[in-house]
Design a protein around this motif. Structure first.
Motif, PDB file in Angstrom:
ATOM      1  N   ASP A  80       0.820  -1.215   0.000  1.00 40.49           N
ATOM      2  CA  ASP A  80       0.000   0.000   0.000  1.00 40.49           C
ATOM      3  C   ASP A  80       0.850   1.259   0.000  1.00 40.49           C
ATOM      4  OD1 ASP A  80      -2.297  -1.500  -0.011  1.00 40.49           O
ATOM      5  OD2 ASP A  80      -2.594  -1.403   2.162  1.00 40.49           O
ATOM      6  N   GLN A  81       2.101   1.151   0.445  1.00 42.34           N
ATOM      7  CA  GLN A  81       2.971   2.323   0.538  1.00 42.34           C
ATOM      8  C   GLN A  81       3.808   2.534  -0.713  1.00 42.34           C
ATOM      9  OE1 GLN A  81       4.771   0.905   4.212  1.00 42.34           O
ATOM     10  NE2 GLN A  81       3.893   2.640   5.357  1.00 42.34           N
ATOM     11  N   ILE A  82       4.363   1.466  -1.287  1.00 40.21           N
ATOM     12  CA  ILE A  82       5.246   1.642  -2.455  1.00 40.21           C
ATOM     13  C   ILE A  82       4.879   0.743  -3.627  1.00 40.21           C
ATOM     14  CG2 ILE A  82       7.190   2.443  -1.062  1.00 40.21           C
ATOM     15  CD1 ILE A  82       8.416  -0.338  -1.313  1.00 40.21           C
ATOM     16  N   GLY A  83       3.741   0.057  -3.531  1.00 38.57           N
ATOM     17  CA  GLY A  83       3.270  -0.744  -4.647  1.00 38.57           C
ATOM     18  C   GLY A  83       4.080  -2.008  -4.878  1.00 38.57           C
ATOM     19  N   SER A  84       4.256  -2.378  -6.141  1.00 38.10           N
ATOM     20  CA  SER A  84       4.883  -3.657  -6.489  1.00 38.10           C
ATOM     21  C   SER A  84       6.355  -3.728  -6.106  1.00 38.10           C
ATOM     22  CB  SER A  84       4.747  -3.918  -7.994  1.00 38.10           C
ATOM     23  OG  SER A  84       5.336  -2.860  -8.733  1.00 38.10           O
ATOM     24  N   LEU A  85       6.974  -2.587  -5.769  1.00 37.88           N
ATOM     25  CA  LEU A  85       8.360  -2.616  -5.330  1.00 37.88           C
ATOM     26  C   LEU A  85       8.493  -3.325  -3.980  1.00 37.88           C
ATOM     27  CD1 LEU A  85      11.270  -1.714  -5.873  1.00 37.88           C
ATOM     28  CD2 LEU A  85      10.744   0.446  -4.710  1.00 37.88           C
ATOM     29  N   ALA A  86       7.441  -3.301  -3.168  1.00 38.22           N
ATOM     30  CA  ALA A  86       7.486  -3.908  -1.829  1.00 38.22           C
ATOM     31  C   ALA A  86       7.750  -5.414  -1.892  1.00 38.22           C
ATOM     32  CB  ALA A  86       6.198  -3.608  -1.070  1.00 38.22           C
ATOM     33  N   PRO A  87       6.963  -6.202  -2.647  1.00 43.83           N
ATOM     34  CA  PRO A  87       7.268  -7.633  -2.706  1.00 43.83           C
ATOM     35  C   PRO A  87       8.611  -7.936  -3.350  1.00 43.83           C
ATOM     36  CG  PRO A  87       5.504  -7.081  -4.240  1.00 43.83           C
ATOM     37  CD  PRO A  87       5.710  -5.886  -3.362  1.00 43.83           C
ATOM     38  N   LEU A  88       9.068  -7.092  -4.284  1.00 38.48           N
ATOM     39  CA  LEU A  88      10.378  -7.311  -4.896  1.00 38.48           C
ATOM     40  C   LEU A  88      11.502  -7.138  -3.878  1.00 38.48           C
ATOM     41  CD1 LEU A  88       9.946  -5.503  -8.334  1.00 38.48           C
ATOM     42  CD2 LEU A  88       9.850  -7.960  -7.862  1.00 38.48           C
ATOM     43  N   LEU A  89      11.410  -6.099  -3.055  1.00 31.18           N
ATOM     44  CA  LEU A  89      12.405  -5.894  -2.004  1.00 31.18           C
ATOM     45  C   LEU A  89      12.337  -6.999  -0.966  1.00 31.18           C
ATOM     46  CD1 LEU A  89      12.122  -2.026  -1.464  1.00 31.18           C
ATOM     47  CD2 LEU A  89      13.993  -3.281  -2.556  1.00 31.18           C
ATOM     48  N   LEU A  90      11.126  -7.457  -0.680  1.00 38.90           N
ATOM     49  CA  LEU A  90      10.957  -8.560   0.265  1.00 38.90           C
ATOM     50  C   LEU A  90      11.669  -9.810  -0.238  1.00 38.90           C
ATOM     51  CD1 LEU A  90       9.462  -9.450   2.908  1.00 38.90           C
ATOM     52  CD2 LEU A  90       7.609 -10.249   1.418  1.00 38.90           C
ATOM     53  N   ILE A  91      11.521 -10.091  -1.519  1.00 41.86           N
ATOM     54  CA  ILE A  91      12.182 -11.258  -2.115  1.00 41.86           C
ATOM     55  C   ILE A  91      13.701 -11.099  -2.053  1.00 41.86           C
ATOM     56  CG2 ILE A  91      12.576 -12.470  -4.287  1.00 41.86           C
ATOM     57  CD1 ILE A  91       9.624 -11.899  -4.982  1.00 41.86           C
ATOM     58  N   ALA A  92      14.204  -9.894  -2.340  1.00 39.35           N
ATOM     59  CA  ALA A  92      15.650  -9.663  -2.315  1.00 39.35           C
ATOM     60  C   ALA A  92      16.227  -9.907  -0.921  1.00 39.35           C
ATOM     61  CB  ALA A  92      15.960  -8.238  -2.766  1.00 39.35           C
ATOM     62  N   LEU A  93      15.540  -9.433   0.095  1.00 45.29           N
ATOM     63  CA  LEU A  93      16.011  -9.644   1.465  1.00 45.29           C
ATOM     64  C   LEU A  93      15.901 -11.113   1.865  1.00 45.29           C
ATOM     65  CD1 LEU A  93      14.523  -6.457   3.190  1.00 45.29           C
ATOM     66  CD2 LEU A  93      16.912  -6.911   2.581  1.00 45.29           C
ATOM     67  N   ARG A  94      14.876 -11.779   1.370  1.00 46.49           N
ATOM     68  CA  ARG A  94      14.746 -13.206   1.651  1.00 46.49           C
ATOM     69  C   ARG A  94      15.899 -13.990   1.014  1.00 46.49           C
ATOM     70  NH1 ARG A  94      13.236 -16.709   5.394  1.00 46.49           N
ATOM     71  NH2 ARG A  94      12.477 -18.683   4.547  1.00 46.49           N
ATOM     72  N   VAL A  95      16.337 -13.564  -0.158  1.00 48.68           N
ATOM     73  CA  VAL A  95      17.478 -14.208  -0.809  1.00 48.68           C
ATOM     74  C   VAL A  95      18.733 -14.033   0.046  1.00 48.68           C
ATOM     75  CG1 VAL A  95      19.034 -14.078  -2.797  1.00 48.68           C
ATOM     76  CG2 VAL A  95      16.562 -14.079  -3.149  1.00 48.68           C
ATOM     77  N   LEU A  96      18.946 -12.834   0.584  1.00 45.43           N
ATOM     78  CA  LEU A  96      20.088 -12.605   1.467  1.00 45.43           C
ATOM     79  C   LEU A  96      20.022 -13.498   2.701  1.00 45.43           C
ATOM     80  CD1 LEU A  96      20.756  -8.744   1.530  1.00 45.43           C
ATOM     81  CD2 LEU A  96      22.209 -10.552   0.605  1.00 45.43           C
ATOM     82  N   GLN A  97      18.821 -13.636   3.266  1.00 47.91           N
ATOM     83  CA  GLN A  97      18.651 -14.542   4.400  1.00 47.91           C
ATOM     84  C   GLN A  97      19.033 -15.967   4.007  1.00 47.91           C
ATOM     85  OE1 GLN A  97      14.564 -14.157   5.829  1.00 47.91           O
ATOM     86  NE2 GLN A  97      15.300 -12.976   7.570  1.00 47.91           N
ATOM     87  N   GLY A  98      18.605 -16.389   2.844  1.00 47.16           N
ATOM     88  CA  GLY A  98      18.896 -17.741   2.395  1.00 47.16           C
ATOM     89  C   GLY A  98      20.388 -17.973   2.209  1.00 47.16           C
ATOM     90  N   ILE A  99      21.073 -16.990   1.629  1.00 43.87           N
ATOM     91  CA  ILE A  99      22.523 -17.115   1.447  1.00 43.87           C
ATOM     92  C   ILE A  99      23.222 -17.223   2.800  1.00 43.87           C
ATOM     93  CG2 ILE A  99      24.575 -15.846   0.700  1.00 43.87           C
ATOM     94  CD1 ILE A  99      22.911 -14.801  -1.657  1.00 43.87           C
TER      95      ILE A  99
END
Length: 455
Positions: free
Chosen positions: A114-133
């Protein structure tokens, strides 16, 4: 003389306790962050980051971001395994913990859809990738630091300390998230869910303090003094030990399927049956507390009778009982909900997961063990845990949305595959990891790679 000989064993025991504490705390912090994401994906991420989608589709999409972390774990295992086999286990563990702390803290301040639109799930995925690494590199180092410091007849228990971090992190994540879930719904969705992620900064600081005070693995130090071959650890593993990687992947997959289904999919299943979010988290947390105890218990049993009989018995029992477990969780009864979680994780999953760290680590030589064990474990976690929630949600929908029979059939099939792999892997709990030959007189997996490569 007596004072000296007494002081040295006491000093060794103190240091061994510190090594075990370091592995345990480090894994707990890593899995707190990693599994906190899984719980949040089950409860709130579909509303915050996929609010433009149908609720069922949003749930599946939320679990999809969960899967990206698991896909990144083998990458982390390869990267940190390479440098862990060349530079040492300890330094890599400091780096992985730091990465996890930063990634989790950033999830805690991430704007929503609701705050930044479709960029929010993309950033969420990027941080999840860092967690996975980060967690992909963490497990191998934590398990090997404990296993390679331990007495030969206690390797299963020592390595299981790293696996104890899973339920310990789950308990911590569940308790913290449960406390904040008591807030009014609008406050929990607005800011309450963020605080548990931000608290990871404190946990990382504590873990690093302990971790920096332990010495390097003695097996690695011995291997460091040998002439350096030209092949990187990953090439060594894929050329000479690809069979071990395959068997460790499929042998460990069933433990991860059950772990993931009960940590994510089952939470949604219980809430669909009418349980409140708080009730589900409390019941899951109680079972996780018991899980912390049963993981080393099954590992100790494997030190006595072998990895193979313990893990195969657990996989067969799980194949038979997973359907009743899911029925109990989705029954609507609070007591059956607790019974399902207790039977599922502390008993069935722990019987496979307790010996798993030693089972995988004992397949590889010292100079490629970090890489080989990390690769096998993390691919197993990706295949088993990364996609299990998505598969479970999809199969539940195919069965009408209430009967988990297809989910149970999927889990049982994976368990049977693991039985075959564990049987083919053979027994390793008596192998000498520091000797080029084991008790059979054949080349030992402990020293398939006889020398340590330079960076």
């Amino acid at each position: 003389m007596s004072e000296t000989t007494t002081a040295e064993p006491q000093s060794d025991r103190r240091h061994m306790r510190r090594v075990l504490l370091s592995s345990y705390l480090g894994s707990t912090v890593e899995f707190y962050d990693f599994l906190l994401y899984g719980i949040a994906a089950s409860l709130v991420f579909n509303q915050l980051f996929f609010s433009n989608l149908d609720p069922l589709v949003g749930t599946i999409a939320s679990f999809g971001t969960l899967a990206t972390g698991y896909l990144a774990r083998p990458v982390g295992g390869i990267i940190f395994g390479h440098f862990g086999d060349r530079l040492g286990r300890k330094s890599m563990l400091v780096v992985t913990m730091s990465i996890m702390g930063v990634a989790s803290a950033l999830v805690g301040v991430l704007p929503t859809y609701d705050q930044i639109g479709s960029l929010a799930p993309l950033l969420l995925i990027a941080l999840r990738v860092l967690q996975g690494i980060a967690v992909g590199g963490e497990w191998g180092g934590a398990a090997l630091m404990a296993l390679e410091h331990a007495d030969p007849d206690k390797r299963g228990f020592a390595a299981s300390v790293a696996n104890m971090g899973g339920p310990s992190g789950a308990v911590l994540a569940t308790v913290v998230l449960t406390l904040f879930s008591l807030l009014p719904e609008d406050q929990f969705l607005a800011w309450g869910w963020r605080v548990p992620f931000l608290l990871s900064v404190v946990l990382v600081a504590v873990g690093l303090f302990v971790r920096l005070r332990v010495s390097e693995s003695p097996m690695f130090e011995q291997a460091r003094n040998r002439p350096a071959p030209t092949k990187p650890p990953l090439v060594e593993v894929l050329q000479k030990q690809h069979r071990q990687v395959i068997l460790s992947c499929f042998g460990g997959a069933s433990a991860f399927v059950i772990q993931s289904l009960l940590a994510t999919f089952a939470l949604s299943l219980a809430m669909q049956a009418g349980h409140s979010r708080t009730t589900v988290l409390v019941m899951h947390g109680l079972a996780s507390v018991l899980h912390i105890v049963t993981i080393p218990a099954f590992a100790i049993l494997s030190d006595r009778i072998g990895r193979r009989p313990v893990m195969i018995s657990g996989a067969l029992a799980t194949a038979v009982l997973i359907y009743p477990v899911l029925l109990m969780i989705g029954s609507g009864s609070t007591w059956l909900l607790l019974a399902g979680f207790v039977l599922g994780n502390p008993i069935l999953q722990a019987s496979m997961y307790g010996p798993l760290a030693a089972y995988i680590s004992e397949m590889f030589g010292t100079t490629s063990r970090y890489t080989g064990a990390s690769l096998g474990y993390q691919i197993a976690s990706t295949l088993g845990a990364g996609f299990a929630p998505i598969i479970g949600a999809s199969l539940l929908g195919a069965a009408g949305g209430s009967n988990p029979v297809l989910v149970a059939a999927f889990a049982a099939a994976v368990c049977l595959v693991s039985v075959v792999a564990i049987w083919c892997a053979g027994e390793s709990h008596r192998a000498d990891l520091a000797d080029p030959t084991d008790q059979t007189g054949e080349a030992s997996p402990a020293e398939d790679a006889s020398t340590l490569p330079a960076v």
